[in-house]
Design a protein around this motif. Structure first.
Motif, short mmCIF file in Angstrom:
data_model
loop_
_atom_site.label_atom_id
_atom_site.label_comp_id
_atom_site.label_asym_id
_atom_site.label_seq_id
_atom_site.Cartn_x
_atom_site.Cartn_y
_atom_site.Cartn_z
N MET A 53 33.47 33.73 59.22
CA MET A 53 35.10 33.17 60.02
C MET A 53 35.53 32.41 59.09
N LEU A 54 37.07 32.38 58.11
CA LEU A 54 37.46 32.25 57.42
C LEU A 54 38.67 30.20 57.91
N LEU A 55 38.67 30.43 58.50
CA LEU A 55 39.13 29.05 58.88
C LEU A 55 38.11 28.30 59.78
N LYS A 56 38.58 27.17 59.04
CA LYS A 56 37.59 26.32 58.79
C LYS A 56 37.85 25.46 60.11
N PRO A 57 36.23 25.34 61.37
CA PRO A 57 35.85 25.05 62.53
C PRO A 57 36.78 23.47 62.62
N ILE A 58 37.88 23.69 63.34
CA ILE A 58 37.91 22.13 64.16
C ILE A 58 36.82 21.03 64.73
N LYS A 59 36.31 20.16 63.87
CA LYS A 59 35.29 19.70 64.58
C LYS A 59 35.27 18.24 65.53
N ASN A 60 36.35 17.75 64.31
CA ASN A 60 36.12 16.13 65.42
C ASN A 60 38.03 16.47 65.41
N ALA A 61 38.51 15.39 66.37
CA ALA A 61 39.92 15.61 66.27
C ALA A 61 40.69 14.70 67.01
N ALA A 62 41.83 14.44 67.03
CA ALA A 62 42.42 13.40 67.87
C ALA A 62 44.24 14.26 68.27
N ALA A 63 44.35 14.36 69.73
CA ALA A 63 45.53 15.16 69.73
C ALA A 63 46.93 14.04 70.04
N TYR A 64 48.20 14.29 69.94
CA TYR A 64 49.37 13.86 70.05
C TYR A 64 50.40 14.29 70.40
N ARG A 65 50.77 13.53 71.29
CA ARG A 65 52.21 14.46 72.10
C ARG A 65 53.61 14.08 70.99
N VAL A 66 53.91 14.99 70.28
CA VAL A 66 54.47 14.39 69.92
C VAL A 66 55.81 16.27 69.94
N VAL A 67 56.86 15.65 69.59
CA VAL A 67 58.30 17.23 69.70
C VAL A 67 58.67 17.06 67.84
N LEU A 68 58.12 18.65 67.24
CA LEU A 68 58.25 18.62 66.03
C LEU A 68 59.12 19.60 65.83
N PRO A 69 59.94 19.98 64.80
CA PRO A 69 61.34 21.03 64.47
C PRO A 69 60.18 22.09 64.57
N ALA A 70 61.14 23.73 64.72
CA ALA A 70 60.17 24.88 65.24
C ALA A 70 59.62 25.05 63.17
N ALA A 71 59.30 25.85 62.83
CA ALA A 71 58.57 25.90 62.01
C ALA A 71 59.31 25.68 60.83
N ALA A 72 60.87 26.61 60.56
CA ALA A 72 61.53 27.13 59.44
C ALA A 72 61.97 25.65 58.71
N LEU A 73 61.89 24.30 59.79
CA LEU A 73 63.18 23.51 59.98
C LEU A 73 61.89 22.11 59.50
N LEU A 74 60.37 22.61 60.04
CA LEU A 74 59.57 21.81 59.19
C LEU A 74 59.53 21.67 57.76
N GLU A 75 59.72 22.89 57.60
CA GLU A 75 59.17 23.33 56.31
C GLU A 75 59.78 22.65 55.15
N ASP A 76 61.18 22.53 55.89
CA ASP A 76 61.43 21.97 54.92
C ASP A 76 61.70 20.41 54.73
N HIS A 77 61.59 19.45 55.98
CA HIS A 77 60.96 18.61 55.96
C HIS A 77 59.81 18.41 55.24
N LEU A 78 58.64 18.55 55.35
CA LEU A 78 57.86 18.86 54.06
C LEU A 78 57.79 18.50 52.64
N ALA A 79 58.76 19.90 52.49
CA ALA A 79 59.16 19.71 51.26
C ALA A 79 59.39 18.04 50.15
N THR A 80 60.06 17.10 51.14
CA THR A 80 60.20 16.25 50.67
C THR A 80 59.37 15.34 50.25
#
Length: 313
Positions: free
Chosen positions: A1-28
């Protein structure tokens, strides 16, 4: 398994931009090494194994992004020993017992000195987002770290439409359903099944864990006595569609177990395998979250825009 399994988690309901737009935001908000005076540092980085430098990795059904968290390790025992040493020297020098203010000043000085030369513990946290259901999965057990990550995300995106997943009186709902279960009802948790354990807390804070095995047989009498005495359910281990997890009364997920990944083709690259596993785990997890919300009558509050003042402006 390459992906580290999700062992523990918190879930949030949020509206995020599309992936390409989020990329620009995270770069800041890229990760930068903590300064000598910093206790920790947090910032966005490319996802290990799969990323080719991008900050957002897409796959069927969603996308992922990663946060690097560096925290300096300062053992509490070392801090106490250094404080005691400084206070002893003060008493020998002055003949007086150190005041509370002096001890506080010494503690701050000791921590600052240790922080400048402390070892650094690094974590890479890969978060997942399901655009259709608008669910963000932050796979950590620490609420403080989850809050830091969501705050960093808000700072990067500048404003987020947020609907926090909070089921009011979840402990009461879990307790009522367990009471129905031990009284003979079979469908109180349907479509979920109680798995191995139930954690209860008493009126005075006392804690009891019941190991159930495969059924509730043999535990009913004891559970009924505890529930009658005012104990409530703090957490319960549930099973649904080959996913098993511990659900807390704060609607947090612990010790999640997913089914083993299916056989893959030899022609698939490591990136392909990672994206496949991410897609499967995210779909399984958000299905659990949605079904739990339906079971406990979750109603999303009106959306509200969250903004965080940029401390660097």
């Amino acid at each position: 398994m390459l992906l580290k399994p999700i062992k523990n988690a918190a879930a949030y309901r949020v509206v995020l931009p599309a992936a390409a737009l989020l990329e620009d935001h995270l770069a800041t908000r890229p990760f930068t090494e903590p300064r000598p005076t910093d206790q920790s540092a947090l910032g966005f980085v490319p996802t290990p194994t799969v990323s080719e430098g991008e900050l957002v990795t897409t796959f069927i059904g969603g996308y992922a992004f990663s946060v690097r968290y560096d925290d300096k390790v300062i053992p509490g025992g070392v801090v106490l020993a250094e404080i005691a040493k400084a206070c002893e020297a003060y008493t020998e020098r002055t003949g007086l017992k150190p005041s509370r203010k002096y001890r506080t000043e010494i503690k701050e000085s000791v921590i600052a000195e240790l922080r400048a030369r402390a070892l650094i513990r690094t974590k890479i946290i890969t978060c997942f987002y399901h655009p259709e259901l608008e669910i963000l999965v932050v796979p950590v057990s620490s609420q403080n770290l989850a809050d830091q990550i969501t705050k960093l995300l808000i700072q990067a995106v500048e404003s987020i439409e947020s609907r926090t997943i909070h089921i009011s009186e979840l402990a009461q709902g879990l307790t009522t359903r367990l009471a129905g279960k031990v009284s003979g009802a079979d469908d109180t948790f349907a479509p979920f099944e109680i798995s191995s354990s139930v954690w209860l807390v008493g009126p005075s804070g006392e804690k009891v864990t019941y190991q159930m095995g495969d059924t509730l047989d043999g535990a009913n009498d004891g559970l009924q006595e505890l529930l009658a005495a005012g104990f409530f359910v703090d957490a319960v281990r549930l099973h649904y569609q080959d996913v098993e997890f511990k659900l807390t009364r704060q609607f947090k997920f612990r010790s999640i177990c997913f089914p083993a990944p299916a056989e893959v083709q030899d022609t698939e690259t490591q990136g392909d395998l990672w994206r496949h596993e991410a897609s499967v785990q995210l779909l399984s997890f958000v299905t659990v979250v949605k079904t739990l919300c339906d079971l406990f009558g979750y109603k999303a509050p009106a959306a509200e825009e969250q903004t965080v003042e940029d401390p660097m402006s």
